[in-house]
Write a protein that holds these residues in place. Sequence first.
Motif, short mmCIF file in Angstrom:
data_model
loop_
_atom_site.label_atom_id
_atom_site.label_comp_id
_atom_site.label_asym_id
_atom_site.label_seq_id
_atom_site.Cartn_x
_atom_site.Cartn_y
_atom_site.Cartn_z
N ALA A 21 0.84 -1.20 0.00
CA ALA A 21 0.00 0.00 0.00
C ALA A 21 0.88 1.25 0.00
CB ALA A 21 -0.91 0.01 1.22
N PRO A 22 0.50 2.27 -0.75
CA PRO A 22 1.27 3.52 -0.74
C PRO A 22 1.11 4.25 0.60
CG PRO A 22 -0.69 3.75 -2.10
CD PRO A 22 -0.63 2.32 -1.67
N VAL A 23 2.00 5.18 0.87
CA VAL A 23 2.03 5.85 2.17
C VAL A 23 0.80 6.69 2.47
CG1 VAL A 23 4.53 5.84 2.29
CG2 VAL A 23 3.36 7.82 1.33
N ASN A 24 -0.04 6.96 1.47
CA ASN A 24 -1.25 7.75 1.75
C ASN A 24 -2.47 6.86 1.92
OD1 ASN A 24 -1.25 7.06 -0.96
ND2 ASN A 24 -2.22 8.95 -1.62
N SER A 25 -2.26 5.59 2.26
CA SER A 25 -3.37 4.66 2.54
C SER A 25 -3.84 4.84 3.98
CB SER A 25 -2.90 3.22 2.34
OG SER A 25 -2.49 3.02 1.01
N LEU A 26 -5.10 4.55 4.23
CA LEU A 26 -5.64 4.65 5.57
C LEU A 26 -5.13 3.51 6.44
CD1 LEU A 26 -9.35 5.54 4.75
CD2 LEU A 26 -7.56 7.08 5.59
N GLY A 27 -5.00 3.77 7.73
CA GLY A 27 -4.62 2.74 8.69
C GLY A 27 -3.15 2.81 9.06
#
Length: 143
Positions: free
Chosen positions: A78-84
């Motif tokens: 997941a890219p760094v701007n994903s939630l969680g």
Amino acid sequence: MHNVGIVVEDLDAAISFFTELGLALEGRMRIEGEWSGRVTGVRDQRVEAAMMRTPDGHSRLELSRFEAPAIASDHRTAPVNSLGYLRVMFTVGDIDDTLARLSKLGATVVDEVVDYEGIYRLCYIRGPEGILIGIAEELGRKS
């Protein structure tokens, strides 16, 4: 904070990687039984876990490998701007030396090492199995 948990497929490789980063293995254990499913909400789980301690002794990283049930989802790329929850940042004494050592274990820099206002040199790296971590060297404080 007691610890941060990361689920991996290859526990031995993850232990080697975080040992090279400077963490110490406190111990390995099996986690299973009716009680453990009541904690996590994952019934009939069988897990092998390793607890890693940071050099200052104040924080821990729990690495877990699920034998059962099957892995439900995969967030490793997941890219760094994903939630969680996405990454953990570690302070290192020499970022160049750390990157050289970790690259031998397959780590790659996500983009580049940057200087943050003369305070830190830092970067994100992908470690074993694509796990995202950050490393930061405080400038003017070589250890």
